[in-house]
Motif scaffolding. Structure first.
Motif, PDB file in Angstrom:
ATOM      1  N   LEU A 100       0.811  -1.216   0.000  1.00 29.90           N
ATOM      2  CA  LEU A 100       0.000   0.000   0.000  1.00 29.90           C
ATOM      3  C   LEU A 100       0.837   1.256   0.000  1.00 29.90           C
ATOM      4  N   ASN A 101       2.028   1.213   0.547  1.00 31.71           N
ATOM      5  CA  ASN A 101       2.854   2.410   0.653  1.00 31.71           C
ATOM      6  C   ASN A 101       4.292   2.036   0.392  1.00 31.71           C
ATOM      7  N   GLU A 102       4.775   2.386  -0.758  1.00 34.13           N
ATOM      8  CA  GLU A 102       6.129   2.000  -1.153  1.00 34.13           C
ATOM      9  C   GLU A 102       7.198   2.743  -0.352  1.00 34.13           C
ATOM     10  N   ASN A 103       6.825   3.808   0.350  1.00 34.62           N
ATOM     11  CA  ASN A 103       7.798   4.571   1.131  1.00 34.62           C
ATOM     12  C   ASN A 103       8.009   3.999   2.529  1.00 34.62           C
ATOM     13  N   GLU A 104       7.171   3.037   2.931  1.00 35.31           N
ATOM     14  CA  GLU A 104       7.341   2.434   4.244  1.00 35.31           C
ATOM     15  C   GLU A 104       8.602   1.569   4.275  1.00 35.31           C
ATOM     16  N   THR A 105       9.044   1.262   5.462  1.00 33.36           N
ATOM     17  CA  THR A 105      10.258   0.467   5.653  1.00 33.36           C
ATOM     18  C   THR A 105      10.051  -0.956   5.152  1.00 33.36           C
ATOM     19  N   ILE A 106      11.069  -1.491   4.512  1.00 36.24           N
ATOM     20  CA  ILE A 106      10.999  -2.875   4.052  1.00 36.24           C
ATOM     21  C   ILE A 106      11.013  -3.801   5.259  1.00 36.24           C
ATOM     22  N   LEU A 107      10.056  -4.711   5.284  1.00 34.27           N
ATOM     23  CA  LEU A 107       9.903  -5.611   6.415  1.00 34.27           C
ATOM     24  C   LEU A 107      10.471  -6.980   6.084  1.00 34.27           C
ATOM     25  N   ASN A 108      10.894  -7.670   7.114  1.00 37.18           N
ATOM     26  CA  ASN A 108      11.455  -9.008   6.946  1.00 37.18           C
ATOM     27  C   ASN A 108      10.494 -10.032   7.520  1.00 37.18           C
ATOM     28  N   TYR A 109      10.217 -11.081   6.766  1.00 41.55           N
ATOM     29  CA  TYR A 109       9.364 -12.171   7.227  1.00 41.55           C
ATOM     30  C   TYR A 109      10.097 -13.491   7.031  1.00 41.55           C
ATOM     31  N   PHE A 110       9.614 -14.500   7.726  1.00 41.80           N
ATOM     32  CA  PHE A 110      10.407 -15.718   7.813  1.00 41.80           C
ATOM     33  C   PHE A 110       9.707 -16.922   7.207  1.00 41.80           C
ATOM     34  N   TYR A 111      10.525 -17.633   6.450  1.00 38.35           N
ATOM     35  CA  TYR A 111      10.141 -18.986   6.066  1.00 38.35           C
ATOM     36  C   TYR A 111      10.869 -19.902   7.031  1.00 38.35           C
ATOM     37  N   THR A 112      10.117 -20.548   7.923  1.00 36.86           N
ATOM     38  CA  THR A 112      10.733 -21.290   9.033  1.00 36.86           C
ATOM     39  C   THR A 112      11.022 -22.737   8.704  1.00 36.86           C
ATOM     40  N   SER A 113      10.665 -23.181   7.490  1.00 35.06           N
ATOM     41  CA  SER A 113      10.682 -24.599   7.161  1.00 35.06           C
ATOM     42  C   SER A 113       9.736 -25.324   8.108  1.00 35.06           C
ATOM     43  N   TRP A 114       9.863 -26.598   8.291  1.00 38.38           N
ATOM     44  CA  TRP A 114       8.897 -27.359   9.086  1.00 38.38           C
ATOM     45  C   TRP A 114       9.103 -27.091  10.569  1.00 38.38           C
ATOM     46  N   ASN A 115       8.067 -26.491  11.193  1.00 33.52           N
ATOM     47  CA  ASN A 115       8.205 -26.049  12.575  1.00 33.52           C
ATOM     48  C   ASN A 115       6.843 -26.124  13.263  1.00 33.52           C
ATOM     49  N   VAL A 116       6.791 -26.816  14.416  1.00 30.58           N
ATOM     50  CA  VAL A 116       5.527 -26.982  15.135  1.00 30.58           C
ATOM     51  C   VAL A 116       5.031 -25.646  15.673  1.00 30.58           C
ATOM     52  N   ASN A 126      -6.915 -15.095  12.325  1.00 30.81           N
ATOM     53  CA  ASN A 126      -6.413 -13.796  12.784  1.00 30.81           C
ATOM     54  C   ASN A 126      -6.642 -12.803  11.643  1.00 30.81           C
ATOM     55  N   TYR A 127      -7.859 -12.259  11.585  1.00 31.83           N
ATOM     56  CA  TYR A 127      -8.230 -11.404  10.466  1.00 31.83           C
ATOM     57  C   TYR A 127      -7.618 -10.015  10.629  1.00 31.83           C
ATOM     58  N   THR A 128      -6.943  -9.571   9.551  1.00 30.26           N
ATOM     59  CA  THR A 128      -6.320  -8.248   9.534  1.00 30.26           C
ATOM     60  C   THR A 128      -6.707  -7.538   8.244  1.00 30.26           C
ATOM     61  N   GLU A 129      -6.073  -6.377   8.004  1.00 31.19           N
ATOM     62  CA  GLU A 129      -6.340  -5.651   6.769  1.00 31.19           C
ATOM     63  C   GLU A 129      -5.669  -6.326   5.582  1.00 31.19           C
ATOM     64  N   ASP A 130      -6.354  -6.306   4.454  1.00 31.35           N
ATOM     65  CA  ASP A 130      -5.788  -6.819   3.203  1.00 31.35           C
ATOM     66  C   ASP A 130      -4.699  -5.863   2.743  1.00 31.35           C
ATOM     67  N   ILE A 131      -3.535  -6.382   2.375  1.00 34.61           N
ATOM     68  CA  ILE A 131      -2.401  -5.524   2.013  1.00 34.61           C
ATOM     69  C   ILE A 131      -2.600  -4.805   0.681  1.00 34.61           C
ATOM     70  N   THR A 132      -3.548  -5.287  -0.137  1.00 36.71           N
ATOM     71  CA  THR A 132      -3.763  -4.636  -1.435  1.00 36.71           C
ATOM     72  C   THR A 132      -4.892  -3.616  -1.404  1.00 36.71           C
ATOM     73  N   THR A 133      -5.866  -3.810  -0.493  1.00 39.56           N
ATOM     74  CA  THR A 133      -7.018  -2.902  -0.449  1.00 39.56           C
ATOM     75  C   THR A 133      -7.106  -2.104   0.841  1.00 39.56           C
ATOM     76  N   GLY A 134      -6.440  -2.566   1.907  1.00 40.50           N
ATOM     77  CA  GLY A 134      -6.528  -1.883   3.188  1.00 40.50           C
ATOM     78  C   GLY A 134      -7.822  -2.142   3.925  1.00 40.50           C
ATOM     79  N   VAL A 135      -8.654  -3.111   3.468  1.00 35.82           N
ATOM     80  CA  VAL A 135      -9.951  -3.417   4.068  1.00 35.82           C
ATOM     81  C   VAL A 135      -9.795  -4.558   5.064  1.00 35.82           C
ATOM     82  N   LYS A 136     -10.379  -4.384   6.249  1.00 36.54           N
ATOM     83  CA  LYS A 136     -10.331  -5.433   7.277  1.00 36.54           C
ATOM     84  C   LYS A 136     -11.096  -6.653   6.784  1.00 36.54           C
TER      85      LYS A 136
END
Length: 820
Positions: free
Chosen positions: A193-209, A219-229
């Motif tokens: 939604l905002n290209e000026n925001e800080t680049i975030l890091n997310y993890f691919y944890t492989s197989w993890n309980v 865990n419903y949140t806002e859609d990253i493309t529309t901003g709608v909950k």
């Protein structure tokens, strides 16, 4: 000429492959992370179980329809054959445009994937421009490729789909291998939604309980493309789109070798395979990908893949196959609608096929529609596992989901379908196949006929149930139309007797005449039934008809006969057709037959199939003795009798009247005479018919000068109590007439101070009713002895001679409530 193609596709190429590709589409690669990230593992699996449960119920219904008899046609044709052209046509037109819209969206999805991977700042390489007009060009080229494939027919489509299917299978296999073999690592993600925001890091944890526990619940949140909950409803709407596509094989059922086997087996197999793949990938995703990655990177499958370009190829293959499938499906649906001539001239040109049996015109028209939509958007069953309650539950489930996802669009689509259903019901052609509508009508009619108990009849709801005995319709078209109006909402049966011994030739004549009568009723749009019987004499046949016509509580209570004389009947076809266009009652005919000249030719051709009229008295099959005998038989069976005359002169001119001349047929002490009330009731019923309601309704009674005022008041009160909107006119005469013995009866509503003879009534009618459109009056007294038969016929002749159309009635039972 039409060249119908022969089905060549197998179950695998014709059903399994198209269905799997259509079901997967782009949801598998671009929205699976969104579903798991928002809904969680448990809810996501539950959503897939719910969605596929409804889909499977629909598939079972499809399977039942596709195995209902010998099937060798497009699936929409199967629906029309099973459920009727009204439902088939309305569903087909909506489904056609649904496929057109879907094809356009799939092409746009292909274009967006192309820009995201190869356009400006593409994930793989920056190689092509990505402006709006460039996107329209890319989409047009993709659609043109689909057009070429569909033009070459279902064979090339199947081969192309197989290549695309292999590409999708390789992409899915690559996903499975990557989930298993890929090591844990960090993914750098730019917010959408905002290209000026800080680049975030997310993890691919492989197989993890622990990762699985994090992804277990929603865990419903806002859609990253529309901003709608997001919520359950919005996520399920996305997921359900990835479970449809089950019609991809059924849409091209006309191209299958064995659709009755291929559609059930192939569609169920495709549903099973795609469900397993979805659940496996949801499970792999829940164990290996962090919640933040799933909620913020919808292209995660490509980012974690050991070979990202393979996923790109898979996305291209999925969108291209879906676009192909919906384009060829739309063309087949339009072909089915056109072939059944449901919308007449609107779709008739698209029923033409090429020499190879391909619907080229349908393909081209669908391509044109999709091209425009792209521009707008960018700028009896043999199937055993089926039951009616499962089909009903599937229908209700789909309806609930439609309104759950978007109530407005659901309402609009249902409204459009209802409108199309009504239009096709009114304008659609007569179909030669048997459909479910006839079975449903039969079931409902049988059920309510059983509930229509003749012992519970009440006089308040009496209506004429008429049996009109007709020798030959050529001489009495106007009478047949008149009785059609007189019966109003009651039963109307046209009865005919074929005189002859019961033998093969007589039965063949019966079959021919019966079909001709049915065609005659259809052409004139009469609300009537036909009963034909064979007998050694007309009277025997009339007895059979009076005893056996009708069914259950719907039996004729009134018998109508023409006037008996030795005059040679004449054909009234020409005069009838001349007057028909000016008759208000024929508006329905003119509406359905815009070309009246064509209707006239068809009508003459049809009526020529009736037997010729007799040309001399030697051919008279009914004697005067038997004619009166039929009347007495009807009275013995407690049927009302109407004798009609002069209906070849029927005219309904503005300012004319419906005249009622009631006389009591009873000469005893009971002046509450059934005949008297029957005459009043028939005149009132006719006046209630729209085509006759603009005529004045008059009740004319004969009295002497002394009792005139009293008679007028009594008759007005009677009509007011019976709610008959008639004008009362008392006729006085200086002629010597018989004085009724009951002229001063205070208990009588049916006051008739003068009891004139038939000749005297005829003279009065010539004076006061010469301009009437029709006259209702009482029939002369029915003779008890055979020696009086000829005198009775003479009285009828005297009563009705040289007058407008006349109905002479004799009542045997009560037809209206007379108590206050």
């Amino acid at each position: 000429a039409n060249y119908y193609r022969e089905g060549k596709l197998s179950t695998f190429l014709g059903v399994v492959v198209p269905c799997i590709l259509s079901i997967f589409s782009v949801v598998l690669f671009l929205r699976l992370g969104f579903i798991v990230g928002q809904a969680g593992f448990l809810t996501a699996v539950g959503m897939f179980v719910l969605a596929y449960g409804l889909v499977i119920m629909t598939v079972l219904s499809i399977s039942a329809i596709s195995t209902n008899g010998a099937v060798k046609a497009m699936f929409l044709v199967m629906i029309s054959r099973a459920l009727g052209p009204e439902l088939g046509g309305s569903i087909g037109l909506i489904f056609y445009f649904a496929n057109v819209f879907a094809s356009a969206l799939y092409v746009i999805g292909f274009t967006e994937a192309l820009i995201n991977n190869f356009g400006p700042a593409g994930e793989l390489v920056d190689a092509i421009p990505g402006s709006t007009w460039w996107q329209y060009l890319y989409g047009s080229l993709v659609l043109f490729f689909c057009l070429i494939v569909c033009i070459f027919g279902a064979g090339i489509f199947a081969k192309t789909s197989l290549v695309i299917f292999l590409a999708v299978i390789i992409a899915i296999s690559s996903c499975v291998v990557s989930f298993i073999a890929q090591k844990a690592f960090t993914i750098h993600n730019q917010p959408a939604l905002n290209e000026n925001e800080t680049i975030l890091n997310y993890f691919y944890t492989s197989w993890n309980v622990e990762t699985f526990r994090e992804n277990l619940y929603s865990n419903y949140t806002e859609d990253i493309t529309t901003g709608v909950k997001q919520d359950f409803q919005s996520v399920f709407a996305v997921l359900f789109n990835g479970c449809t596509g089950i019609m991809a094989g059924a849409n091209i059922s006309g191209d299958l070798k064995n659709p009755s086997k291929a559609i059930p087996l192939g569609t169920l197999l495709a549903c099973g395979v795609t469900f397993i793949v979805y659940v496996l990938l949801v499970t792999f995703t829940s164990f290996t990908c962090s919640r933040g990655l799933l909620q913020n990177n919808y292209n995660y499958i490509q980012d974690i893949n050991l070979s990202p370009p393979i996923i790109t190829v898979g996305v291209f293959a999925a969108t291209l196959s879906a676009a192909l499938s919906t384009l060829i499906g739309a063309s087949r649906i339009l072909e089915a609608v056109a072939r059944d001539d449901i919308l007449g001239i609107v779709t008739r040109p698209f029923a033409k096929l090429t020499r190879k049996g391909e619907p080229l015109r349908c393909v081209v028209l669908s391509w044109i529609f999709i091209q425009q939509f792209i521009f707008i958007f960018i700028g009896r069953p043999t199937f055993r596992f089926y039951s009616w309650y499962q089909a009903l539950f599937g229908l209700l489930g789909c309806l609930v989901l439609m309104f759950f996802i978007n109530a407005l669009y659901a309402t609009i689509s249902i409204a459009v379908m209802v409108i199309l259903f009504v239009i096709i019901s009114i304008r659609g052609p007569v179909t030669p196949w048997g459909d479910l509508s006839q079975a449903v009508i039969y079931h409902q009619v049988r059920k309510y006929l059983l509930r229509l108990d003749i012992r519970k009849e009440h006089v308040k709801y009496w209506r004429p149930q008429i049996l009109l005995l007709v020798s030959n319709p050529r001489s009495c078209y106007a009478l047949i139309d008149f009785i059609n109006n007189l019966k109003k909402g009651g039963l109307y049966i046209l009865g005919n007797v074929i005189v002859g011994n019961f033998c093969a030739s007589t039965i063949e004549k019966y079959r021919t005449q019966f079909l001709t009568w049915l065609s005659f009723i259809d052409k004139r749009h009469l609300k009537a039934f036909v009963e034909i019987t064979t007998a050694n004499s007309v009277r025997d046949g009339a007895r059979n008809l009076m005893l056996n016509s009708g069914l259950g509580g719907m039996k004729p209570n009134t018998i109508v006969l023409g006037f008996y004389d030795n005059a040679i009947p004449f054909d009234t076809t020409e005069s009838y057709l001349r007057e028909l266009p000016q008759t208000p009652s024929t508006r329905n005919i003119l509406f359905r037959n815009r070309d009246f000249d064509k209707f006239e030719v068809e009508f003459k051709q049809l009526t020529s199939n009736f037997p010729p009229l007799r040309y001399n008295n030697d051919n008279q099959q009914l004697s005067s003795h038997d004619y009166v005998g039929i009347i007495k038989d009807a009275i013995m069976m407690e049927k009302n009798v109407l004798i009609v005359r002069n209906f070849q002169n029927l005219q309904k001119t503005l300012g004319s009247c419906i005249d009622i001349w009631p006389f009591s047929a009873n000469t005893g002490n009971d002046m509450h005479d059934n005949t008297y009330y029957l005459v009043l009731q028939l005149g009132c019923i006719l006046h209630m018919v729209p085509q006759w309601s603009n005529l004045k309704l008059r009740v004319l009674v004969v009295s002497d000068e002394v009792a005139k005022v009293n008679v007028s008041d009594r008759i007005r009160k009677l009509l007011e109590r019976l709610r008959i909107p008639a004008v009362v006119e008392v006729i006085t005469s200086n002629s010597k007439m018989n004085i009724s013995a009951h002229s001063n009866s205070r208990e009588s509503d049916c006051i008739q101070c003068i009891n004139p003879t038939s000749s005297q009534v005829n003279q009065l009618m010539r004076i006061h009713s010469c301009s009437a459109s029709v006259i209702f009056t009482s029939c002369p007294q029915i003779p008890k002895e055979e020696s009086q038969y000829e005198n009775f016929l003479s009285e009828i002749d005297k009563l009705s001679d040289n007058l407008p159309p006349m109905v002479m009635a004799h009542g045997t039972n009560t037809v209206m409530p007379t108590s206050a």
